[in-house]
Design a protein around this motif. Structure first.
Motif, PDB file in Angstrom:
ATOM      1  N   GLY A  13     -44.566 -54.661 -21.566  1.00  0.00           N
ATOM      2  CA  GLY A  13     -44.804 -53.265 -21.914  1.00  0.00           C
ATOM      3  C   GLY A  13     -44.191 -52.276 -20.935  1.00  0.00           C
ATOM      4  O   GLY A  13     -43.368 -52.639 -20.087  1.00  0.00           O
ATOM      5  N   ASN A  14     -44.629 -51.018 -21.045  1.00  0.00           N
ATOM      6  CA  ASN A  14     -44.039 -49.940 -20.257  1.00  0.00           C
ATOM      7  C   ASN A  14     -44.232 -50.105 -18.754  1.00  0.00           C
ATOM      8  O   ASN A  14     -43.304 -49.866 -17.970  1.00  0.00           O
ATOM      9  CB  ASN A  14     -44.619 -48.588 -20.702  1.00  0.00           C
ATOM     10  N   MET A  15     -45.445 -50.490 -18.330  1.00  0.00           N
ATOM     11  CA  MET A  15     -45.682 -50.608 -16.888  1.00  0.00           C
ATOM     12  C   MET A  15     -44.907 -51.798 -16.321  1.00  0.00           C
ATOM     13  O   MET A  15     -44.373 -51.715 -15.203  1.00  0.00           O
ATOM     14  CB  MET A  15     -47.174 -50.743 -16.590  1.00  0.00           C
ATOM     15  N   ALA A  16     -44.835 -52.884 -17.060  1.00  0.00           N
ATOM     16  CA  ALA A  16     -44.033 -54.023 -16.610  1.00  0.00           C
ATOM     17  C   ALA A  16     -42.579 -53.588 -16.434  1.00  0.00           C
ATOM     18  O   ALA A  16     -41.942 -53.913 -15.430  1.00  0.00           O
ATOM     19  CB  ALA A  16     -44.119 -55.167 -17.618  1.00  0.00           C
ATOM     20  N   SER A  17     -42.070 -52.833 -17.389  1.00  0.00           N
ATOM     21  CA  SER A  17     -40.696 -52.353 -17.322  1.00  0.00           C
ATOM     22  C   SER A  17     -40.488 -51.446 -16.116  1.00  0.00           C
ATOM     23  O   SER A  17     -39.457 -51.518 -15.437  1.00  0.00           O
ATOM     24  CB  SER A  17     -40.339 -51.594 -18.607  1.00  0.00           C
ATOM     25  N   SER A  18     -41.484 -50.602 -15.819  1.00  0.00           N
ATOM     26  CA  SER A  18     -41.390 -49.700 -14.666  1.00  0.00           C
ATOM     27  C   SER A  18     -41.323 -50.481 -13.357  1.00  0.00           C
ATOM     28  O   SER A  18     -40.529 -50.159 -12.463  1.00  0.00           O
ATOM     29  CB  SER A  18     -42.593 -48.753 -14.639  1.00  0.00           C
ATOM     30  N   ILE A  19     -42.151 -51.510 -13.246  1.00  0.00           N
ATOM     31  CA  ILE A  19     -42.172 -52.299 -12.013  1.00  0.00           C
ATOM     32  C   ILE A  19     -40.876 -53.094 -11.869  1.00  0.00           C
ATOM     33  O   ILE A  19     -40.316 -53.206 -10.772  1.00  0.00           O
ATOM     34  CB  ILE A  19     -43.404 -53.227 -11.974  1.00  0.00           C
ATOM     35  N   ILE A  20     -40.378 -53.635 -12.969  1.00  0.00           N
ATOM     36  CA  ILE A  20     -39.105 -54.356 -12.920  1.00  0.00           C
ATOM     37  C   ILE A  20     -37.993 -53.416 -12.439  1.00  0.00           C
ATOM     38  O   ILE A  20     -37.177 -53.782 -11.588  1.00  0.00           O
ATOM     39  CB  ILE A  20     -38.753 -54.944 -14.301  1.00  0.00           C
ATOM     40  N   ALA A  21     -37.977 -52.201 -12.951  1.00  0.00           N
ATOM     41  CA  ALA A  21     -36.969 -51.218 -12.538  1.00  0.00           C
ATOM     42  C   ALA A  21     -37.057 -50.942 -11.049  1.00  0.00           C
ATOM     43  O   ALA A  21     -36.044 -50.868 -10.344  1.00  0.00           O
ATOM     44  CB  ALA A  21     -37.140 -49.925 -13.330  1.00  0.00           C
ATOM     45  N   GLY A  22     -38.286 -50.809 -10.562  1.00  0.00           N
ATOM     46  CA  GLY A  22     -38.495 -50.561  -9.132  1.00  0.00           C
ATOM     47  C   GLY A  22     -38.053 -51.732  -8.279  1.00  0.00           C
ATOM     48  O   GLY A  22     -37.414 -51.546  -7.230  1.00  0.00           O
ATOM     49  N   MET A  23     -38.370 -52.936  -8.727  1.00  0.00           N
ATOM     50  CA  MET A  23     -37.975 -54.134  -7.987  1.00  0.00           C
ATOM     51  C   MET A  23     -36.459 -54.258  -7.908  1.00  0.00           C
ATOM     52  O   MET A  23     -35.898 -54.537  -6.843  1.00  0.00           O
ATOM     53  CB  MET A  23     -38.586 -55.377  -8.647  1.00  0.00           C
ATOM     54  N   LEU A  24     -35.793 -54.047  -9.045  1.00  0.00           N
ATOM     55  CA  LEU A  24     -34.333 -54.147  -9.071  1.00  0.00           C
ATOM     56  C   LEU A  24     -33.698 -53.086  -8.182  1.00  0.00           C
ATOM     57  O   LEU A  24     -32.735 -53.349  -7.465  1.00  0.00           O
ATOM     58  CB  LEU A  24     -33.821 -54.024 -10.504  1.00  0.00           C
ATOM     59  N   ALA A  25     -34.265 -51.876  -8.202  1.00  0.00           N
ATOM     60  CA  ALA A  25     -33.741 -50.791  -7.369  1.00  0.00           C
ATOM     61  C   ALA A  25     -33.937 -51.077  -5.885  1.00  0.00           C
ATOM     62  O   ALA A  25     -33.197 -50.566  -5.041  1.00  0.00           O
ATOM     63  CB  ALA A  25     -34.418 -49.470  -7.740  1.00  0.00           C
ATOM     64  N   SER A  26     -34.939 -51.912  -5.578  1.00  0.00           N
ATOM     65  CA  SER A  26     -35.238 -52.258  -4.184  1.00  0.00           C
ATOM     66  C   SER A  26     -34.496 -53.509  -3.723  1.00  0.00           C
ATOM     67  O   SER A  26     -34.726 -53.995  -2.620  1.00  0.00           O
ATOM     68  CB  SER A  26     -36.749 -52.463  -4.008  1.00  0.00           C
ATOM     69  N   GLY A  27     -33.648 -54.046  -4.573  1.00  0.00           N
ATOM     70  CA  GLY A  27     -32.827 -55.179  -4.164  1.00  0.00           C
ATOM     71  C   GLY A  27     -33.294 -56.536  -4.632  1.00  0.00           C
ATOM     72  O   GLY A  27     -32.748 -57.565  -4.210  1.00  0.00           O
ATOM     73  N   TRP A  28     -34.294 -56.567  -5.501  1.00  0.00           N
ATOM     74  CA  TRP A  28     -34.746 -57.858  -6.023  1.00  0.00           C
ATOM     75  C   TRP A  28     -33.673 -58.443  -6.933  1.00  0.00           C
ATOM     76  O   TRP A  28     -33.098 -57.726  -7.753  1.00  0.00           O
ATOM     77  CB  TRP A  28     -36.047 -57.688  -6.806  1.00  0.00           C
ATOM     78  N   ALA A  29     -33.409 -59.710  -6.830  1.00  0.00           N
ATOM     79  CA  ALA A  29     -32.380 -60.357  -7.636  1.00  0.00           C
ATOM     80  C   ALA A  29     -32.821 -60.465  -9.097  1.00  0.00           C
ATOM     81  O   ALA A  29     -33.962 -60.824  -9.382  1.00  0.00           O
ATOM     82  CB  ALA A  29     -32.074 -61.742  -7.086  1.00  0.00           C
ATOM     83  N   LYS A  30     -31.916 -60.158 -10.022  1.00  0.00           N
ATOM     84  CA  LYS A  30     -32.234 -60.254 -11.447  1.00  0.00           C
ATOM     85  C   LYS A  30     -32.654 -61.668 -11.827  1.00  0.00           C
ATOM     86  O   LYS A  30     -33.527 -61.860 -12.669  1.00  0.00           O
ATOM     87  CB  LYS A  30     -31.031 -59.831 -12.281  1.00  0.00           C
ATOM     88  N   GLY A  31     -32.026 -62.646 -11.186  1.00  0.00           N
ATOM     89  CA  GLY A  31     -32.337 -64.026 -11.503  1.00  0.00           C
ATOM     90  C   GLY A  31     -33.707 -64.482 -11.051  1.00  0.00           C
ATOM     91  O   GLY A  31     -34.166 -65.557 -11.433  1.00  0.00           O
ATOM     92  N   SER A  32     -34.369 -63.657 -10.233  1.00  0.00           N
ATOM     93  CA  SER A  32     -35.710 -63.993  -9.746  1.00  0.00           C
ATOM     94  C   SER A  32     -36.810 -63.341 -10.575  1.00  0.00           C
ATOM     95  O   SER A  32     -37.987 -63.489 -10.265  1.00  0.00           O
ATOM     96  CB  SER A  32     -35.869 -63.556  -8.284  1.00  0.00           C
ATOM     97  N   ILE A  33     -36.425 -62.610 -11.617  1.00  0.00           N
ATOM     98  CA  ILE A  33     -37.393 -61.906 -12.455  1.00  0.00           C
ATOM     99  C   ILE A  33     -37.334 -62.439 -13.876  1.00  0.00           C
ATOM    100  O   ILE A  33     -36.260 -62.594 -14.456  1.00  0.00           O
ATOM    101  CB  ILE A  33     -37.125 -60.387 -12.446  1.00  0.00           C
ATOM    102  N   ALA A  34     -38.517 -62.740 -14.428  1.00  0.00           N
ATOM    103  CA  ALA A  34     -38.611 -63.226 -15.805  1.00  0.00           C
ATOM    104  C   ALA A  34     -39.710 -62.460 -16.533  1.00  0.00           C
ATOM    105  O   ALA A  34     -40.588 -61.861 -15.913  1.00  0.00           O
ATOM    106  CB  ALA A  34     -38.915 -64.720 -15.823  1.00  0.00           C
ATOM    107  N   VAL A  35     -39.641 -62.497 -17.854  1.00  0.00           N
ATOM    108  CA  VAL A  35     -40.649 -61.841 -18.691  1.00  0.00           C
ATOM    109  C   VAL A  35     -41.056 -62.797 -19.800  1.00  0.00           C
ATOM    110  O   VAL A  35     -40.211 -63.480 -20.386  1.00  0.00           O
ATOM    111  CB  VAL A  35     -40.113 -60.536 -19.314  1.00  0.00           C
TER     112      VAL A  35
END
Length: 279
Positions: A13-35
């Protein structure tokens, strides 16, 4: 915390998407995030938006991918979701950090529905997380390691500021203040903009005046060492326009109305916790 921990969001949902955006902006690797989400359309939407390739419709498979689970489902779906990946959690033991952003879902219910197979951190973020300007309150059990506390805080800091509360009951107060709080400000802004238009300004003029006034006032309050009452006095001169407006607020007992509204929100948060915990 290395930004390499594998994190799976249960719910897209929206909050999950917001946190993912924040993580990616902070340098979290895309390959380390799943949904993981049973709604394939919602899953495709969030995956495409963030360019994430690790997506699941089966929670058990998703949990197997991860070291950190962020539970981001609707309260009424939380029990089913938690019980669905209980078997895989049992296999792994206490090696999974579960961060819940589900409103009203208490730590005891999460532990019960996962058969005490994970370390739980409960959070209450708010909607400004969408632009990395939120604030999130976190709480957990005394047994939670500092490593897991730091990791939880690091993730939520990607969408704004964080505070820890020692008493889980305070999450209901946090919900009423910062969780619901943005709506209170939007409500007040809307009333001011309507008044401005009714008194002759254009919608665009009203919007600019009200929102920049709010923005500037917040910045001043944050940068000043003075109490809010002192700042109010500096704007309000004897016999002036501000004093006349404040007299109306006082006559209508506006502060009491605000406090009653916040109390009602807090009480509803308690009710939701009981309803969710008994589902």
């Amino acid at each position: 915390m290395t930004n390499k921990e594998k994190v799976v969001f249960i719910g897209g949902g929206n909050m999950a998407s917001s946190i993912i955006a924040g993580m990616l902006a902070s340098g979290w690797a895309k390959g380390s995030i799943a949904v993981s989400d049973p709604d394939e359309l919602a899953l495709k939407k969030i995956a495409n938006y963030h360019d994430i390739s690790s997506v699941f419709t089966d929670n058990s498979e998703a949990i197997d991918f991860s070291e950190v689970v962020i539970l981001a489902v609707k309260p009424q779906l939380s029990k089913k979701a938690l019980e669905s990946f209980q078997p895989v959690l049992k296999k792994r033991g206490k090696h999974v950090l579960l961060i819940s952003i589900v409103a009203g879902l208490n730590i005891n219910s999460i532990e019960k529905w996962t058969a005490n197979t994970c370390t739980v951190v409960r959070c209450m973020p708010n909607i400004p997380a969408r632009i990395q300007q939120g604030i999130t309150a976190l709480c957990t059990s005394k047994e939670t390691t500092q490593e897991y506390r730091d990791l939880s805080e690091a993730i939520l800091r990607t969408v704004g500021k964080t505070i820890w509360v020692n008493n889980e009951g305070m999450i209901d107060v946090v919900t009423a203040i910062s969780g619901s709080g943005p709506a209170y400000y939007f409500y007040f802004f809307d009333a001011m903009e309507q008044a401005a238009v009714e008194l002759g300004l254009s919608k665009d003029e009203a919007k600019k005046l009200v929102r920049q006034t709010a923005h500037g006032s917040l910045k001043l309050a944050e940068s000043s060492s003075e109490e809010l009452t002192q700042l109010i006095e500096q704007v309000s001169s004897k016999g002036g326009t501000t004093e006349k407006a404040l007299e109306v607020f006082d006559r209508k007992d506006f502060k009491r109305v605000i406090k009653q509204a916040i109390k009602a929100a807090q009480e509803r948060s308690v009710e939701i916790s009981k309803e969710t915990g008994n589902s």
